[in-house]
Design an enzyme around this catalytic site. Structure first.
Site, mmCIF file in Angstrom:
data_model
loop_
_atom_site.group_PDB
_atom_site.id
_atom_site.type_symbol
_atom_site.label_atom_id
_atom_site.label_comp_id
_atom_site.label_asym_id
_atom_site.label_seq_id
_atom_site.Cartn_x
_atom_site.Cartn_y
_atom_site.Cartn_z
ATOM 1 N N ASP A 1 0.935 -1.214 -0.045
ATOM 2 C CA ASP A 1 -0.077 -0.041 -0.066
ATOM 3 C C ASP A 1 0.806 1.157 -0.065
ATOM 4 O OD1 ASP A 1 -2.479 1.280 0.156
ATOM 5 O OD2 ASP A 1 -1.983 1.940 2.092
ATOM 6 N N SER A 2 0.245 2.373 -0.577
ATOM 7 C CA SER A 2 1.276 3.449 -0.353
ATOM 8 C C SER A 2 1.524 3.920 0.853
ATOM 9 C CB SER A 2 0.325 4.847 -0.923
ATOM 10 O OG SER A 2 -1.128 4.909 -0.197
ATOM 11 N N GLY B 1 -2.921 9.196 -4.098
ATOM 12 C CA GLY B 1 -4.051 9.612 -4.687
ATOM 13 C C GLY B 1 -4.165 10.668 -5.730
ATOM 14 N N CYS C 1 -4.217 -1.612 -2.093
ATOM 15 C CA CYS C 1 -4.362 0.151 -2.477
ATOM 16 C C CYS C 1 -5.358 0.140 -3.931
ATOM 17 C CB CYS C 1 -2.952 0.440 -2.558
ATOM 18 S SG CYS C 1 -3.183 2.378 -3.081
ATOM 19 N N ASN C 2 -6.318 0.729 -3.623
ATOM 20 C CA ASN C 2 -7.074 0.974 -4.628
ATOM 21 C C ASN C 2 -6.621 1.868 -5.745
ATOM 22 O OD1 ASN C 2 -10.130 -0.107 -3.863
ATOM 23 N ND2 ASN C 2 -9.320 0.657 -2.057
ATOM 24 N N THR C 3 -5.853 2.928 -5.262
ATOM 25 C CA THR C 3 -5.052 3.898 -6.418
ATOM 26 C C THR C 3 -4.167 2.980 -7.093
ATOM 27 O OG1 THR C 3 -5.537 5.538 -4.669
ATOM 28 C CG2 THR C 3 -4.052 6.001 -6.330
ATOM 29 N N CYS D 1 -11.132 3.151 -0.775
ATOM 30 C CA CYS D 1 -9.661 3.450 -0.353
ATOM 31 C C CYS D 1 -9.321 2.332 0.951
ATOM 32 C CB CYS D 1 -9.631 4.744 -0.262
ATOM 33 S SG CYS D 1 -7.922 5.280 0.487
ATOM 34 N N THR D 2 -8.341 1.857 0.908
ATOM 35 C CA THR D 2 -8.017 0.964 2.283
ATOM 36 C C THR D 2 -7.695 1.721 3.487
ATOM 37 O OG1 THR D 2 -5.562 0.927 1.544
ATOM 38 C CG2 THR D 2 -7.244 -0.883 0.802
ATOM 39 N N HIS D 3 -7.624 3.186 3.404
ATOM 40 C CA HIS D 3 -7.458 3.972 4.424
ATOM 41 C C HIS D 3 -8.537 4.300 5.161
ATOM 42 C CE1 HIS D 3 -3.394 4.732 2.871
ATOM 43 N NE2 HIS D 3 -3.125 5.595 3.913
HETATM 44 N N1 DGL Z 1 -4.850 3.530 0.425
HETATM 45 C C1 DGL Z 1 -4.993 3.871 -0.867
HETATM 46 C C2 DGL Z 1 -6.155 3.360 -1.701
HETATM 47 O O1 DGL Z 1 -6.781 2.406 -1.514
HETATM 48 C C3 DGL Z 1 -4.756 5.487 -1.251
HETATM 49 C C4 DGL Z 1 -3.929 6.163 -0.582
HETATM 50 C C5 DGL Z 1 -3.280 7.171 -1.012
HETATM 51 O O2 DGL Z 1 -3.812 8.199 -1.441
HETATM 52 O O3 DGL Z 1 -2.068 7.247 -1.058
HETATM 53 O O4 DGL Z 1 -6.469 3.905 -2.619
#
Ligand code: DGL
Length: 281
Positions: A10-11, A43, A73-75, A192-194
């Site tokens: 993940d980021s 993002g 990480c979705n992004t 988004c995983t956050h």
């Molecule tokens: N956690 C990441 C996601 O699922 C994005 C976080 C970021 O913007 O770095 O998209």
């Protein structure tokens, strides 16, 4: 292939919300988590940059011995997965695999929504990529999809402000904006995983009849299913029940922040650099 752990990328810290579910679902497997905390958030970054950073991370996890990498990480899944799978993997090592988390999330939606109106809360990059609407259209062409970018949400989590009073303004702003664009939404994907770290506040400002979809369980079920269908890959994964952590930030910073997300879990991260020279050609 020498057996090794499952790599989770993940980021930043968000992928820890996925890791928890993967560990519960596959408790015997070993995991190696890599957070690119020094360069988060992804993002707002361009396709080109997210792809380059993600390819560096994947290559690093391969070098660390992971036969399989999950982009938690979705992004990164939205902007880099396809190119890595189609262009890079055949050159690096056709036996290794990289999987994303958008498809398993989308697969869950068919039975979740009744109104057939779904909202996606995600980073600007994920929303702009149109990955969710495109994937949903392939599987469920009758579902109407509305995406809302929430650029402040990842910085709130990464900066330890997830539960602060100040976060409420930004949470409410985007939920209201999403629902004003489509009042028929009955299902919202936290894309988004956050965002599971902001769950309590998101729940507070979302009408009770709307269900919130957190990705962890769907990704874990999907990975377990994938491994049962790919016994050769499963056989190349080590089983010791361990998790190790790598971060591009300082190890101390990661340890302190990650402890908030994974209380009761001893974390001994190691710093690692992802450099341009690691990039896939
Ligand atoms: N956690 C990441 C996601 O699922 C994005 C976080 C970021 O913007 O770095 O998209």
């Amino acid at each position: 292939m020498t057996p090794g752990p499952i790599g989770i990328f993940d980021s930043g810290y968000g992928g820890l919300t996925i890791l928890t579910h993967l560990r519960n679902r596959l408790p015997e497997h070993d995991f190696l988590y890599l957070g690119d905390n020094a360069r988060t958030p992804y993002g707002p970054r361009s396709f080109e940059v997210v792809y380059r950073f993600t390819a560096q991370a994947v290559r690093t996890l391969f070098e660390q011995g992971c036969p399989l990498v999950i982009l938690a990480c979705n992004t990164a899944s939205a902007k880099a997965l396809r190119t890595i799978q189609q262009i890079d993997l055949p050159k690096i090592d056709p036996c290794r695999r990289v999987l994303g988390i958008i498809r398993p999330t989308v697969e869950s939606l068919g039975t979740l929504t009744t109104s057939r109106h779904v909202g996606i809360l995600a980073t600007a990059g994920t929303v702009r990529s149109l990955s969710y609407p495109l994937e949903i259209k392939k599987l469920f062409p009758d579902i109407v999809v509305t995406g809302e970018a929430c650029p402040m949400w990842v910085p709130l989590v990464e900066n330890g402000e997830a539960t602060s009073d100040g976060a409420d303004y930004f949470i409410r702003q985007h939920i209201d904006a999403l629902l004003s664009r489509d009042p028929d939404i009955d299902t919202i994907v936290l894309g988004c995983t956050h965002y599971p770290l902001l769950y309590d506040k998101i729940r507070r400002y979302t009408p009770a009849h709307i269900q919130l979809v957190r990705q962890g369980d769907y990704v874990a079920d999907s990975l377990a299913d994938y491994l049962s269908r790919h016994p050769d890959m499963d056989a190349s994964l080590t089983r010791g029940g361990t998790t190790r952590y790598l971060t591009t930030e300082s190890a101390d910073t990661f340890r302190n922040a990650a402890a908030v997300f994974l209380p009761d879990t001893p974390i001994h991260p190691r710093h690692i650099s992802l450099t341009e020279s690691d990039a896939v050609d």
